[in-house]
Design a protein around this motif. Sequence first.
Motif, PDB file in Angstrom:
ATOM      1  N   GLY A 407       0.820  -1.205   0.000  1.00 46.26           N
ATOM      2  CA  GLY A 407       0.000   0.000   0.000  1.00 46.26           C
ATOM      3  C   GLY A 407       0.854   1.256   0.000  1.00 46.26           C
ATOM      4  O   GLY A 407       0.592   2.205  -0.748  1.00 46.26           O
ATOM      5  N   ALA A 408       1.901   1.266   0.822  1.00 42.15           N
ATOM      6  CA  ALA A 408       2.793   2.424   0.868  1.00 42.15           C
ATOM      7  C   ALA A 408       3.457   2.646  -0.497  1.00 42.15           C
ATOM      8  O   ALA A 408       3.578   3.781  -0.980  1.00 42.15           O
ATOM      9  CB  ALA A 408       3.847   2.227   1.955  1.00 42.15           C
ATOM     10  N   ARG A 409       3.903   1.559  -1.127  1.00 42.43           N
ATOM     11  CA  ARG A 409       4.556   1.696  -2.438  1.00 42.43           C
ATOM     12  C   ARG A 409       3.593   2.270  -3.467  1.00 42.43           C
ATOM     13  O   ARG A 409       3.955   3.159  -4.259  1.00 42.43           O
ATOM     14  CB  ARG A 409       5.061   0.338  -2.917  1.00 42.43           C
ATOM     15  N   LEU A 410       2.347   1.805  -3.443  1.00 37.75           N
ATOM     16  CA  LEU A 410       1.375   2.265  -4.434  1.00 37.75           C
ATOM     17  C   LEU A 410       0.966   3.716  -4.206  1.00 37.75           C
ATOM     18  O   LEU A 410       0.803   4.486  -5.170  1.00 37.75           O
ATOM     19  CB  LEU A 410       0.155   1.348  -4.414  1.00 37.75           C
ATOM     20  N   TYR A 411       0.805   4.115  -2.954  1.00 40.41           N
ATOM     21  CA  TYR A 411       0.455   5.518  -2.695  1.00 40.41           C
ATOM     22  C   TYR A 411       1.591   6.445  -3.144  1.00 40.41           C
ATOM     23  O   TYR A 411       1.356   7.528  -3.691  1.00 40.41           O
ATOM     24  CB  TYR A 411       0.154   5.732  -1.214  1.00 40.41           C
ATOM     25  N   ARG A 412       2.827   6.031  -2.915  1.00 43.77           N
ATOM     26  CA  ARG A 412       3.963   6.818  -3.377  1.00 43.77           C
ATOM     27  C   ARG A 412       3.977   6.885  -4.900  1.00 43.77           C
ATOM     28  O   ARG A 412       4.240   7.934  -5.497  1.00 43.77           O
ATOM     29  CB  ARG A 412       5.251   6.178  -2.868  1.00 43.77           C
ATOM     30  N   LEU A 413       3.671   5.751  -5.543  1.00 48.34           N
ATOM     31  CA  LEU A 413       3.623   5.716  -7.006  1.00 48.34           C
ATOM     32  C   LEU A 413       2.511   6.615  -7.525  1.00 48.34           C
ATOM     33  O   LEU A 413       2.679   7.306  -8.546  1.00 48.34           O
ATOM     34  CB  LEU A 413       3.404   4.275  -7.475  1.00 48.34           C
ATOM     35  N   ALA A 414       1.359   6.625  -6.851  1.00 52.07           N
ATOM     36  CA  ALA A 414       0.247   7.492  -7.272  1.00 52.07           C
ATOM     37  C   ALA A 414       0.651   8.960  -7.203  1.00 52.07           C
ATOM     38  O   ALA A 414       0.336   9.752  -8.106  1.00 52.07           O
ATOM     39  CB  ALA A 414      -0.971   7.232  -6.393  1.00 52.07           C
ATOM     40  N   LEU A 415       1.371   9.324  -6.154  1.00 54.53           N
ATOM     41  CA  LEU A 415       1.827  10.713  -6.037  1.00 54.53           C
ATOM     42  C   LEU A 415       2.793  11.074  -7.164  1.00 54.53           C
ATOM     43  O   LEU A 415       2.682  12.136  -7.782  1.00 54.53           O
ATOM     44  CB  LEU A 415       2.506  10.918  -4.682  1.00 54.53           C
ATOM     45  N   ASP A 416       3.728  10.164  -7.434  1.00 59.52           N
ATOM     46  CA  ASP A 416       4.716  10.441  -8.480  1.00 59.52           C
ATOM     47  C   ASP A 416       4.068  10.475  -9.861  1.00 59.52           C
ATOM     48  O   ASP A 416       4.399  11.319 -10.701  1.00 59.52           O
ATOM     49  CB  ASP A 416       5.821   9.383  -8.456  1.00 59.52           C
ATOM     50  N   THR A 417       3.123   9.538 -10.093  1.00 57.48           N
ATOM     51  CA  THR A 417       2.470   9.468 -11.396  1.00 57.48           C
ATOM     52  C   THR A 417       1.561  10.666 -11.621  1.00 57.48           C
ATOM     53  O   THR A 417       1.492  11.224 -12.725  1.00 57.48           O
ATOM     54  CB  THR A 417       1.666   8.166 -11.517  1.00 57.48           C
ATOM     55  N   GLY A 418       0.842  11.077 -10.574  1.00 59.04           N
ATOM     56  CA  GLY A 418      -0.132  12.160 -10.728  1.00 59.04           C
ATOM     57  C   GLY A 418       0.472  13.534 -10.831  1.00 59.04           C
ATOM     58  O   GLY A 418      -0.175  14.476 -11.299  1.00 59.04           O
ATOM     59  N   ASP A 419       1.711  13.673 -10.402  1.00 60.36           N
ATOM     60  CA  ASP A 419       2.366  14.983 -10.447  1.00 60.36           C
ATOM     61  C   ASP A 419       2.569  15.421 -11.910  1.00 60.36           C
ATOM     62  O   ASP A 419       3.019  14.616 -12.733  1.00 60.36           O
ATOM     63  CB  ASP A 419       3.718  14.869  -9.739  1.00 60.36           C
ATOM     64  N   PRO A 420       2.242  16.663 -12.305  1.00 57.30           N
ATOM     65  CA  PRO A 420       1.785  17.780 -11.468  1.00 57.30           C
ATOM     66  C   PRO A 420       0.276  18.030 -11.561  1.00 57.30           C
ATOM     67  O   PRO A 420      -0.178  19.133 -11.281  1.00 57.30           O
ATOM     68  CB  PRO A 420       2.566  18.941 -12.075  1.00 57.30           C
ATOM     69  N   GLU A 421      -0.479  17.034 -11.993  1.00 59.01           N
ATOM     70  CA  GLU A 421      -1.895  17.255 -12.280  1.00 59.01           C
ATOM     71  C   GLU A 421      -2.813  17.051 -11.071  1.00 59.01           C
ATOM     72  O   GLU A 421      -4.014  17.306 -11.165  1.00 59.01           O
ATOM     73  CB  GLU A 421      -2.342  16.332 -13.429  1.00 59.01           C
ATOM     74  N   LEU A 422      -2.285  16.574  -9.963  1.00 63.50           N
ATOM     75  CA  LEU A 422      -3.122  16.348  -8.782  1.00 63.50           C
ATOM     76  C   LEU A 422      -3.512  17.677  -8.152  1.00 63.50           C
ATOM     77  O   LEU A 422      -2.669  18.570  -7.981  1.00 63.50           O
ATOM     78  CB  LEU A 422      -2.375  15.498  -7.750  1.00 63.50           C
ATOM     79  N   ASP A 423      -4.782  17.810  -7.756  1.00 63.63           N
ATOM     80  CA  ASP A 423      -5.165  19.006  -7.010  1.00 63.63           C
ATOM     81  C   ASP A 423      -4.805  18.840  -5.537  1.00 63.63           C
ATOM     82  O   ASP A 423      -4.397  17.760  -5.097  1.00 63.63           O
ATOM     83  CB  ASP A 423      -6.658  19.304  -7.190  1.00 63.63           C
ATOM     84  N   GLY A 424      -4.965  19.893  -4.772  1.00 64.74           N
ATOM     85  CA  GLY A 424      -4.528  19.887  -3.373  1.00 64.74           C
ATOM     86  C   GLY A 424      -5.199  18.821  -2.525  1.00 64.74           C
ATOM     87  O   GLY A 424      -4.513  18.047  -1.840  1.00 64.74           O
TER      88      GLY A 424
END
Length: 962
Positions: A407-424
Motif C-alpha cells: 500500500g505504501a509503495r502504491l500511494y507513493r507511485l500514485a503521487l509520483d504518477t499524478g504529479d503535477p496534475e493532482l489538485d490539493g
Amino acid sequence: MRSELVGRDREIGALDGWLVSALGGRPRLVLCHGEPGAGKTRLAEELVARAAAREVPTLWGRAAEAEGAPPYWLWRQVLREATGVARPAGELGVAEELAPLVPELDGGRSDVLGDEARFRLFDAVVGVLRDIADARGLVVVLDDVHWADRPSLLLLRHLTRELRGSRLLVLATHHDLPPGDAPLLAELVREPVTERLPLTGLSRNAVAARLAAEIGEPVTAELVGRVHELTGGNPFFVGELARHLSAGRAAGIPPTVREAIERRMERLSPCCRSQLRAASIVGRQFSVAVVAATIGRPVLDCLDPLDEAVAAGLVEPTATAGDEYRFVHALVRDAVEAGLPTGERVRLHRAAVEAIERLYSERLDPHLSDLARHWAAAAMAGERARAAGWIERAGDEAMRRLAFEEGARLYRLALDTGDPELDGPARHRLLVALADARHRSADGAGSAEACLAAADVARQLGRPDLLGDAVLVLGCVNEQGADRRLRALCEEALAELDPQPSSRRARLLSLLAETHMYLEDVGPADLASREALAVAESCAEPAALVAALRARQMARSGPDGIEERATLTARLFAVGSDADNPSDRMWAHLWQIDTHVERGDLYDAAAVIDRLEWYAGRVGGPTGRWHVLKARAALAQAHGRFDDARVLADQAFAVAPASGHAGAVGARMALLTALDHHAGTDHGGTTAMVALDAAGGAVAAGSGYRITYTLGPAVILTDARKHDEAGALYRSLGPPRRWRPPPFFLLASYAAGIAVAVGQNADADVAVLRELLSPYRHRHVGSGAGAAHYGGPVALHLGIAAAHLGDLDAAVDDLRLALASCRENGAAGYAVEAQVELVGVLARRGRPDDLDEARALVTAGTAAARGLGMPAFAARLAAIGTSLGPVPPSPSLLTAREREVAACLSTGMSNPQIAAALFVSERTAQNHVQHILSKLGYSRRSQIAVWAVQNLDPRTPNDRRA
C-alpha cells in the motif's frame, strides 16, 4: 518437454535427505539460491517428481517479478491449490481469515484492517498447510521469492517459525542477492529449520552433456570451453545457446542471452511475436483473454500462436488455470519487453488498461494492482490524475488485504504518477494514506515525513480540518524531538480548527494530552485530557471517546489517580462491549490489572489475566501476546515463583513488537531487577546493566524515564554491595526532591531510591524519599498498565527508611503492616523481606516481647526463604537469629480448647469468627485469647498466631509438630 537434469547429483541427494527428514516430523525450509538461470526451478521440479513418487502432495507458488502484482501473489497460488476454491467456503473452516489471500472466499467483506487481522491470516495459512502435511506430508515450492512482496515474505517467516513438528518441506528459490538487499531472506537463514542450497555454474562435463543432449550429437572440447567461459556454466544460458546451435546457426555464439532470445523470436510468425510482446507487458504469468483484448484479437485466434511459442520453449501453460500461461523464465520476458520501442511499450500498457477494465468491469478489485502498474507506465499528459486515481485504488485494496508495505509503495507511485496534475485535496489524501501505510508497516520516519508534507498541503489550502487529519496519523514515539514536533502540530491544528465539539477535535486533544505526558508535562496533560473527554462525550463518537479515555488514563496514571482510573476502566469496558472491539477490551483489562496491583489485590489481578489473554488472542499480533506474558511474569514474580517469572519474561521479550522495543527493555529490566533483589542470581547487575545499555538513546538525558532506568541497576549494585558504582549512578540523578519520574513510575522510583540511599548512608535523601512516599502507605508498588513487575507494599519501603533513620517504633508499625499485607495477598518474596527487616528492627529495639516475636519470625522466615530460593535473606535471618540466642521452650500450659483458639488465630480469625467456628460465645472466645496471652507471656494476638504456626499442626491442633 523439460530437458534431463544434469550436473546436480549432489543437490538432488541433499533434497532427498531433507524430504525424508521432513516426512519423519523434522521439517525443513530449504533456501535454494543462485544467479538467474542457474536451474533453481528445474531442481524444484525434480523435487516435486520425487515427492510424487512417494505419494506426497505438492503445492507451488511463483512470485511475480513485475511491480504491481497483487499482494500475496505467491501465497494466493499456494492457497488456491491447497483449499480448492471451487469448494464451498464453509468447508474450509478458516474461509474468513483466508479471504485476503483467496478473494473468491471474501464475500464482499471490506473492513479487514490492522495487525491483528494479518496475524489471524498468517495463522490460518499455517493451519491449512499443517492439516495437509499431517496426512501424507507436504512439499511447498515457492519459486523466485526474491520478487515476492514484503507481506508475502513476512508470511513465509511466520510459517518458518511455526514449522516445528510438522511433516512439511518448503523449498524457496531466489536469486543471489547483495548483502543487505533482502533482510527478510537473511533472517530466514538464521532460523533453526533452515538449510541453504546454493546452485553454482555447471562443470565443464555437465555443460558438455547438456550441449550434446540439446544438439543431438557430440560436441567439441573447444565448443564446450567457449560455452562454459561465456556462460559460467549457467544452465539457462547453456540451454538457450544449445537451442540456438541446434537450429543450425553454428557460426559464432551470441554474446548475450538477449541476442539468443531475439534470434529465436525471429523464427516465430509475426502474429506470435506481437502476441508475445503484449504478453511481456501483461506479466510473466498472463491470461490469454487479457493478451487477446490488449492486441484486439479474438481469444481463439490467439491459441495457435501460443502453441507456436510453447513449441519454441518460450512460454508454457500453468497448472493453476486453463487460460493462463507463463514465460518459462523471467529473463525471457525481460528480453522480450526490453526489445520494445518506447512508443510501442506505452501503447501496449494503455491497451492493457482498457482490456482489464473491459474484461473485469464487474469485479476489478483483484486486478487493481495490474491496472496500477499499467497506468503508471502509460500515463500521458492530461491523464496523470486519472492514472493516480487507479493507483490509489490499488493502494486501498492492498491495505484492505493487509499488505501495508505494498500500500505504501502504491500511494507513493500514485503521487509520483499524478504529479503535477493532482489538485490539493487529492495530494493531501494520498499523503495521509501514505503516512498511514508507512505507520502500519513500522516505518516511523517515513510516516512522519508524509504527515509533515500533508500538513504543508493543508496549510496551503487553508484547511484546518485536513491539517488535523494529517496530525492524527502520527503517534507518540517517546523521542523528545519527534514528540515536540507532534505537540506543536497538535496545537496548531487545534488553534485553527472550529471550536465546536467534534470527533476530530476530541482526538486531537487526546493526542495532545499524550504528547504532554511523553514530554513529562503532567499539568497540561491533565487539562488537555479533561477537555478531550468532555468534547468526546458531547459528540458521542465511540472512536473519539476511546481516544479520550486512553489519554485521560495516561494523565491520571500516578497513584493519586487510582480511583478515577478505576472509573475510566469501567467506561472503557462499556465502550468496548458496545462496539465489540477486542483491542478496547484488552486495554481495559490491562488497566484493571494495574489498579489491582497498586491496591495489592494480586489474586484479583491474576484472575483478570485469563480474560486478558482471550481478548489479546482476538486482537492477534505480537503486542497483545507481549502484554499477556509480561503480566504473567509480573504476577509470578510477585508470588515468589521466580523461575517461572524468568521464563515468562524471556518469552515476553522474545515476542515484543519491534516498534515498542524501548518499552520492552524497560519492562524486562524492571522485572529482572526485582527478581535479582530477591533471588540474587545476578549479583553485580550484569543483566540490568545490559538492559540499560540496550535502551540506548530511547531515554533522553533530561527525561524522567532516566530515573527509573538508572535506579534499577543501582538497586542491583547495592544488593551486591558495590556501593561505589551504585553511588555514581544514584548521584547522577541529582537531589531526590527534584526528581520528576513519570506518574506511573512514581512509587517504583521512590521505593528504589530509598533502597539505594540507605546503601549510601544518605540520611537526608532517605528522609526526603520517606516523606514523598508516606502519603501512599497503604498502596503497593506497580508499574503501569498490565504491570511489568510488582515492588511490594509501600509500607515495606517506608519501614526500611524509618529503621535507617532510627525511628524504630514507626518502622515496626510499617513493617508489621507490610508483612500482614503480603501474607494476605500471597506476595511470598516480599513477606520474607518484611520478616527480615522486622526481625532486625525488633532486635534493635530489644523489648522482651520484641525478642520473642523476632525469634518466631526467624524460624518462619528462614524456612520460607529457603523454600523460595532466597539465600541472601535466609543468611541474614540466620545471622540475626544467632544474635538473639536460643528460642525458649514452647509453653505446654494450654488446654485443648486454648490450642483450638490459637489455631484459629493463626488463620487470622477475629473473636466473632472464632466464636462461630467453635460454637462458643464471643465473650468466651475473648477470655480464651486473654488466657493464652497470659500463659505464653505475649501481649499481642499476632504473637499467638506466629507461635501457633510454629508449634501446632493445623490438622490436629492438640499435638505439637514433630
